[in-house]
Scaffold this motif. Structure first.
Motif, short mmCIF file in Angstrom:
data_model
loop_
_atom_site.label_atom_id
_atom_site.label_comp_id
_atom_site.label_asym_id
_atom_site.label_seq_id
_atom_site.Cartn_x
_atom_site.Cartn_y
_atom_site.Cartn_z
N PHE A 110 19.59 -5.07 18.40
CA PHE A 110 20.32 -5.16 19.67
C PHE A 110 21.76 -4.71 19.43
N PRO A 111 22.26 -3.72 20.19
CA PRO A 111 21.77 -3.14 21.44
C PRO A 111 21.13 -1.76 21.26
N LEU A 112 20.30 -1.61 20.27
CA LEU A 112 19.68 -0.31 19.98
C LEU A 112 18.32 -0.22 20.65
N ASN A 113 17.55 0.80 20.26
CA ASN A 113 16.17 0.95 20.70
C ASN A 113 15.40 1.70 19.61
N GLY A 114 14.20 2.14 19.91
CA GLY A 114 13.35 2.75 18.89
C GLY A 114 13.94 3.97 18.21
N TYR A 115 14.92 4.60 18.83
CA TYR A 115 15.59 5.76 18.23
C TYR A 115 16.21 5.41 16.88
N GLN A 116 16.50 4.13 16.67
CA GLN A 116 17.05 3.67 15.40
C GLN A 116 16.17 4.08 14.22
N TRP A 117 14.87 4.20 14.44
CA TRP A 117 13.93 4.39 13.34
C TRP A 117 13.50 5.84 13.16
N ARG A 118 14.16 6.80 13.81
CA ARG A 118 13.70 8.19 13.77
C ARG A 118 13.60 8.73 12.34
N GLY A 119 14.57 8.39 11.49
CA GLY A 119 14.52 8.88 10.12
C GLY A 119 13.40 8.25 9.32
N ALA A 120 13.18 6.97 9.51
CA ALA A 120 12.08 6.29 8.81
C ALA A 120 10.73 6.81 9.27
N LEU A 121 10.58 7.04 10.57
CA LEU A 121 9.32 7.58 11.09
C LEU A 121 9.02 8.95 10.48
N ALA A 122 10.05 9.77 10.37
CA ALA A 122 9.85 11.11 9.80
C ALA A 122 9.36 11.04 8.36
N ARG A 123 9.84 10.05 7.62
CA ARG A 123 9.51 9.95 6.21
C ARG A 123 8.21 9.19 5.95
N LEU A 124 7.82 8.31 6.87
CA LEU A 124 6.68 7.44 6.62
C LEU A 124 5.43 7.82 7.39
N SER A 125 5.53 8.70 8.36
CA SER A 125 4.35 9.08 9.14
C SER A 125 3.27 9.79 8.32
N PRO A 126 3.56 10.36 7.14
CA PRO A 126 2.45 10.88 6.32
C PRO A 126 1.57 9.77 5.74
N TYR A 127 2.09 8.53 5.71
CA TYR A 127 1.39 7.45 5.02
C TYR A 127 0.81 6.40 5.97
N ARG A 128 1.36 6.30 7.16
CA ARG A 128 0.92 5.31 8.13
C ARG A 128 1.07 5.88 9.53
#
Length: 325
Positions: A76-94
């Motif tokens: 708070f006060p963020l949203n899912g955009y906070q995780w854009r870098g993690a999503l880019a790096r972890l989407s090959p695995y999960r």
């Protein structure tokens, strides 16, 4: 947006592949550089209808067992955009799922819907049902960490692992630094007096008196684009934003200690030591609270929202906890 399978991508080309295939860029490895593509990330969002409202969510990647995914819970006060870098790096695995909480971001809240943490947890459970997800690897920050602990206590069989960064604990829920926010929100003035000026003046937002100076490690953060993505919807829906803050007044983690201790879900804590919001006593408390704690990794000088700035570190810890890569 359809989920993508990035398995087999070389690490050095993963970020470029994600830009090409999903349309959103990833934070550069060097802290503080501005490589955001906010418009594309927003376009990647879709809305999932639940009883609580239409939940804004980014859902990318494949991997893991059937019915499993990684669930990223923002602060708070963020949203899912906070995780854009993690999503880019972890989407090959999960399969990676990053929703916006009720009352924050772009989620469309149903009329009369509670924004309290227990309601958020019920929403998350229904969202996962709608997405055919039985069990999750949770990655959480700030108030998202409070929701993560409540989710574990409420649905223990649905949590495979838990990766917590600076967040509420039973001894800091809410943290003292949040009291001025709650007081202003009770007068329906938090969004108007704090967030609106930061949205209008990006340099002020990054100053020592703003969102950036208080919660980001590097002075160049958050970027202009990130400020717009985070604060724009909160200022446009000021009454809802204030209501979200007021709902945090109660200690929602009081009494869940036995449930955390009984959990067998491997739990790792990664803690920024420069955070003026949550103290290191909170990290020690969380380490002792979980029945399957994997210990604490301290990130020297890092402030509350460091997971956005150091996605490589988050990805490294997540892969180790998940036993992949």
């Amino acid at each position: 947006m359809q989920r993508r399978d990035f398995l087999g991508m070389a690490a050095g080309t993963l970020a470029a592949a994600l830009v090409h295939r999903t349309g959103f860029a990833t934070p550069a490895a060097a802290p503080g550089t501005d490589a955001d593509d906010a418009a594309a990330f927003l376009k990647a969002r879709r809305f999932v209808r639940t009883a609580a409202g239409e939940i804004a969510v980014v859902d990318v990647g494949t991997g893991g067992g059937s019915g499993e995914a990684a669930l990223f819970l923002h602060g708070f006060p963020l949203n899912g955009y906070q995780w854009r870098g993690a999503l880019a790096r972890l989407s090959p695995y999960r399969r990676c799922i990053a929703p916006d909480f009720l009352g924050l971001g772009y989620t469309r809240v149903a009329q009369g819907q509670s924004l309290a943490p227990d309601a958020q947890v019920r929403m998350l459970a229904e969202l996962l049902d709608r997405l055919d997800v039985e069990r999750v690897d949770i990655v959480a920050n700030d108030s998202g960490g409070q929701a993560a602990q409540l989710f574990l206590a409420t649905y223990p069989d649905r949590v495979r692992t838990l990766l917590l960064t600076n967040c509420d604990s039973q001894i800091e829920c809410p943290p003292p630094a949040l009291q001025p926010v709650i007081a202003l929100a009770k007068d329906n003035q938090f969004a108007q007096q704090w967030l609106a000026p930061w949205l209008a003046d990006k340099a002020l937002a990054r100053s020592s008196q703003g969102l950036g100076g208080q919660t980001f490690t590097h002075a160049s953060n958050p970027s202009d684009e990130a400020i717009d993505v985070y604060l724009g919807p909160l200022v446009r829906n000021a009454a809802r934003t204030n209501a979200f803050a007021v709902a945090l007044e109660r200690n929602w983690l009081d009494g869940i200690g036995p449930a955390l201790k009984a959990s067998r879900a491997p739990t790792r804590i990664v803690w920024g030591t420069g955070d003026p919001i949550f103290t290191e006593a909170g990290a020690a408390h969380l380490d002792a609270a979980f029945g399957a704690s994997r210990g604490v990794r301290r990130v020297e000088g890092a402030k509350l929202f460091f997971p956005e700035e150091f996605p490589d570190l988050i990805a490294q810890e997540a892969r180790r906890l998940w036993g992949v890569g």
